[in-house]
Motif scaffolding. Structure first.
Motif, PDB file in Angstrom:
ATOM      1  N   GLU B  53      -7.208  23.625  13.361  1.00 38.20           N
ATOM      2  CA  GLU B  53      -7.220  22.289  13.989  1.00 38.20           C
ATOM      3  C   GLU B  53      -8.168  21.355  13.235  1.00 38.20           C
ATOM      4  N   ILE B  54      -9.284  21.895  12.756  1.00 37.54           N
ATOM      5  CA  ILE B  54     -10.244  21.078  12.004  1.00 37.54           C
ATOM      6  C   ILE B  54      -9.602  20.567  10.706  1.00 37.54           C
ATOM      7  N   MET B  55      -8.855  21.435  10.024  1.00 36.86           N
ATOM      8  CA  MET B  55      -8.198  21.018   8.779  1.00 36.86           C
ATOM      9  C   MET B  55      -7.067  20.022   9.055  1.00 36.86           C
ATOM     10  N   GLU B  56      -6.334  20.268  10.147  1.00 42.65           N
ATOM     11  CA  GLU B  56      -5.254  19.355  10.534  1.00 42.65           C
ATOM     12  C   GLU B  56      -5.854  17.987  10.915  1.00 42.65           C
ATOM     13  N   ASN B  57      -6.978  18.018  11.607  1.00 37.18           N
ATOM     14  CA  ASN B  57      -7.644  16.780  12.020  1.00 37.18           C
ATOM     15  C   ASN B  57      -8.071  15.940  10.820  1.00 37.18           C
ATOM     16  N   GLN B  58      -8.619  16.603   9.793  1.00 35.91           N
ATOM     17  CA  GLN B  58      -9.100  15.826   8.652  1.00 35.91           C
ATOM     18  C   GLN B  58      -7.928  15.208   7.888  1.00 35.91           C
ATOM     19  N   ARG B  59      -6.772  15.890   7.909  1.00 40.28           N
ATOM     20  CA  ARG B  59      -5.586  15.328   7.259  1.00 40.28           C
ATOM     21  C   ARG B  59      -5.112  14.074   8.013  1.00 40.28           C
ATOM     22  N   ILE B  60      -5.040  14.189   9.343  1.00 42.32           N
ATOM     23  CA  ILE B  60      -4.598  13.055  10.159  1.00 42.32           C
ATOM     24  C   ILE B  60      -5.572  11.888  10.022  1.00 42.32           C
ATOM     25  N   ALA B  61      -6.867  12.190  10.081  1.00 40.22           N
ATOM     26  CA  ALA B  61      -7.877  11.127  10.009  1.00 40.22           C
ATOM     27  C   ALA B  61      -7.771  10.357   8.701  1.00 40.22           C
ATOM     28  N   SER B  65      -6.372   6.613   8.704  1.00 40.66           N
ATOM     29  CA  SER B  65      -7.626   5.848   8.709  1.00 40.66           C
ATOM     30  C   SER B  65      -8.271   5.836  10.094  1.00 40.66           C
ATOM     31  N   MET B  66      -8.401   7.032  10.672  1.00 44.36           N
ATOM     32  CA  MET B  66      -9.011   7.181  12.002  1.00 44.36           C
ATOM     33  C   MET B  66     -10.311   7.975  11.873  1.00 44.36           C
ATOM     34  N   PRO B  67     -11.290   7.728  12.768  1.00 42.91           N
ATOM     35  CA  PRO B  67     -12.502   8.552  12.721  1.00 42.91           C
ATOM     36  C   PRO B  67     -12.184  10.023  13.011  1.00 42.91           C
ATOM     37  N   LEU B  68     -12.868  10.913  12.294  1.00 47.55           N
ATOM     38  CA  LEU B  68     -12.683  12.355  12.485  1.00 47.55           C
ATOM     39  C   LEU B  68     -13.095  12.771  13.893  1.00 47.55           C
ATOM     40  N   CYS B  69     -14.181  12.141  14.389  1.00 50.49           N
ATOM     41  CA  CYS B  69     -14.722  12.474  15.706  1.00 50.49           C
ATOM     42  C   CYS B  69     -14.969  11.175  16.462  1.00 50.49           C
ATOM     43  N   GLN B  70     -14.786  11.235  17.790  1.00 51.70           N
ATOM     44  CA  GLN B  70     -15.039  10.023  18.584  1.00 51.70           C
ATOM     45  C   GLN B  70     -16.521   9.659  18.603  1.00 51.70           C
ATOM     46  N   ASP B  71     -17.387  10.652  18.412  1.00 59.40           N
ATOM     47  CA  ASP B  71     -18.822  10.353  18.306  1.00 59.40           C
ATOM     48  C   ASP B  71     -19.115  10.002  16.855  1.00 59.40           C
ATOM     49  N   THR B  72     -19.087   8.726  16.558  1.00 61.32           N
ATOM     50  CA  THR B  72     -19.329   8.275  15.191  1.00 61.32           C
ATOM     51  C   THR B  72     -20.821   8.084  14.931  1.00 61.32           C
ATOM     52  N   GLY B  73     -21.622   8.552  15.885  1.00 57.80           N
ATOM     53  CA  GLY B  73     -23.024   8.791  15.615  1.00 57.80           C
ATOM     54  C   GLY B  73     -23.991   7.636  15.698  1.00 57.80           C
ATOM     55  N   LEU B  74     -25.247   8.028  15.643  1.00 62.36           N
ATOM     56  CA  LEU B  74     -26.305   7.071  15.375  1.00 62.36           C
ATOM     57  C   LEU B  74     -26.402   7.029  13.852  1.00 62.36           C
ATOM     58  N   ALA B  75     -26.526   5.844  13.286  1.00 63.84           N
ATOM     59  CA  ALA B  75     -26.503   5.710  11.827  1.00 63.84           C
ATOM     60  C   ALA B  75     -27.874   6.061  11.242  1.00 63.84           C
TER      61      ALA B  75
END
Lengths: 194, 283
Positions: B53-61, B65-75
């Motif tokens: 799922e992680i590899m499939e997610n990175q392909r889709i992202a 052009s979508m963020p890999l994770c919804q938590d795009t973090g503190l910069a």
């Protein structure tokens, strides 16, 4: 791998009772997002005797806050946040009718006890694969707490949303099963480039 | 004395913007390689599915052009400024913050920064946490690290007694990963900062997370040995991808070290999730 059974909302008691920790399922239907701020506000509303934005007896709560929706899309990326931060509020919500939760990570003993007493189930959604999970979302709309920004409550229509049962309603706990089985794992030997 | 090389702040803002958007959407090649390696080692059915799922997610992202994770973090930003560079056109720190602001707005990244007490969102994901070093030369190296909350929450800073030694350090690291369990989105990258002062050990641990995956510490054999041993012990915990049980709980352990006071042994364990975002650019 065997095909995952599909569950449709609203989940009836009989759908929930048959589930066992470790079961992999797909969920289709309506779920609502709520995380830290929504839990704080719902808990306060209950204490003050005010009406909640959702019917807890029917709701499936997903601990999540998506990225902003780009033009032309249904939703941004979305995935579970750590459920443990909601543990303080969860026993009260279960007491008031909540039976199904989706998140990631370990629940407190108090939450697990409330789940056993009331027959609730806790699903894990995979963390950090939010572009993949967004594909299962067919529609999304804000239903409460819009001023909380990403923490607003949203109603989502999902199709084949991939879940794993973490805690079933009879005390089964996938994470505890994993830890007690640890003796069975030999550490992976890892060839490295150095 | 050579003339100072001039760099306009607008260039810095543009680069910071692009780095955060790219880091949020594209899984690093080093991280993808480590996930592939984990797949080759993993036996647990649920963990294999999670890694796929992680590899499939990175392909889709990447494709959408979508963020890999919804938590795009503190910069978090690490900036090394060559001492022969002259910044012109505005205020350096403001240029960095503006880059973060633009990335999170134009890249449709989630704004996840709030006042610690009122919890009111700052609405543009600033302020970023910025670490600046002055170094020799006339270049500027900028490393962007969008840091997620789930893994940060399970991290630990501890003042050990010197007699605790290497064994005490190892036990703290393994114990921290065990307690994090599934919460920090394993398989993890584990940053370990040893020595310095309380806050410097934390900075070392954070910097360790910015190191590319795939190599043990190449400056100190003792740290390379420590990383090897810790990786083996952590993967013996059996937590596995997503905490569903498996052989790979950590993709890598990175340790960094600095001398400390004769009375102290500060250690920080900074966890990062399997997305392990970090991206750099040299200007």
């Amino acid at each position: 791998m065997k095909k995952r059974p599909v569950l449709h909302t609203p989940l009836e008691e009989r759908n929930i009772l048959g589930l066992e920790a470790g079961d992999q399922v797909l969920l289709s239907g309506t779920i609502v997002t709520a995380r830290d701020e929504a839990h704080r506000r719902m808990s306060r509303a209950i204490e003050e005797g005010k009406e909640l934005p959702i019917d807890l007896t029917e709701a499936i709560i997903f601990y999540a806050a998506p990225t902003p929706t780009p033009p032309g899309r249904v939703i941004g990326s979305i995935g579970p946040t750590t459920s443990g931060r909601m543990d303080l509020y969860t026993p009260l919500l279960i007491e008031k009718g909540l039976r199904v939760m989706i998140g990631k990570g370990v629940r407190s003993p108090a939450v697990k006890e409330a789940m056993r007493r009331h027959g609730a189930v806790y699903f894990g959604a995979p963390g950090g694969v939010a572009a993949l999970l967004a594909r299962s979302i067919r529609s999304a709309r804000v239903i409460a707490f819009e001023d909380a920004g990403p923490e607003a409550m949203m109603e989502l229509e999902v199709v084949d949303f991939p879940l794993v049962v973490i805690n079933d309603n009879r005390g089964g706990d996938l994470y505890e099963m994993v830890l007690s089985a640890t003796q069975g794992f030999s550490p992976a030997s890892r060839p490295r480039s150095d | 004395m050579p003339p100072a090389r001039e760099l306009d702040v607008s260039e810095i803002t543009r680069v910071v913007r692009d780095l955060f958007i790219a880091a949020s959407r594209e899984l690093g090649g080093d991280v993808a390689g480590a996930i592939e390696e984990a797949l080759s080692l993993e036996e647990s059915e649920r963990a294999v599915a999670a890694l796929r799922e992680i590899m499939e997610n990175q392909r889709i992202a990447r494709e959408e052009s979508m963020p890999l994770c919804q938590d795009t973090g503190l910069a978090v930003l690490f900036v090394e400024i060559g001492q022969d560079v002259r910044i012109r056109g505005g205020v350096f720190h403001e240029a960095l913050q503006e880059g973060v602001r633009l990335a999170y707005r134009e890249g449709y990244l989630r704004k996840s920064v709030c006042d610690p007490l009122s919890r009111v969102n700052t609405a543009d994901n600033t302020p970023a946490v910025i670490h600046v070093d002055i170094v020799p030369g006339d270049r500027v190296r900028i490393t962007a690290m969008p840091k997620g909350g789930g893994s940060e929450n399970m991290s630990v800073a501890r003042m050990l007694v010197p007699s605790a030694g290497l064994e005490g350090i190892e036990d703290l690291v393994v114990d921290t990963v065990r307690k994090a369990g599934p919460n920090s989105c394993p398989p993890l990258v584990v940053g370990v900062g040893i020595g310095g002062t309380l806050e410097y050990s934390a900075l070392l641990a954070k910097k360790a997370l910015a190191r590319p995956l795939g190599r043990f510490n190449d400056r100190d054999d003792r740290l390379a040995d420590l990383e090897r041993k810790l990786l083996e012990r952590i993967n013996g915990l059996g937590i596995g991808a997503q905490g569903y049980g498996g052989r790979v709980t950590a993709l890598a352990v990175h340790a960094e070290m600095a001398p400390c006071h004769i009375a102290s042994l500060p250690v920080t364990v900074n966890l990062n999730c399997h997305v392990a975002r970090h991206r750099e650019c040299i200007l």
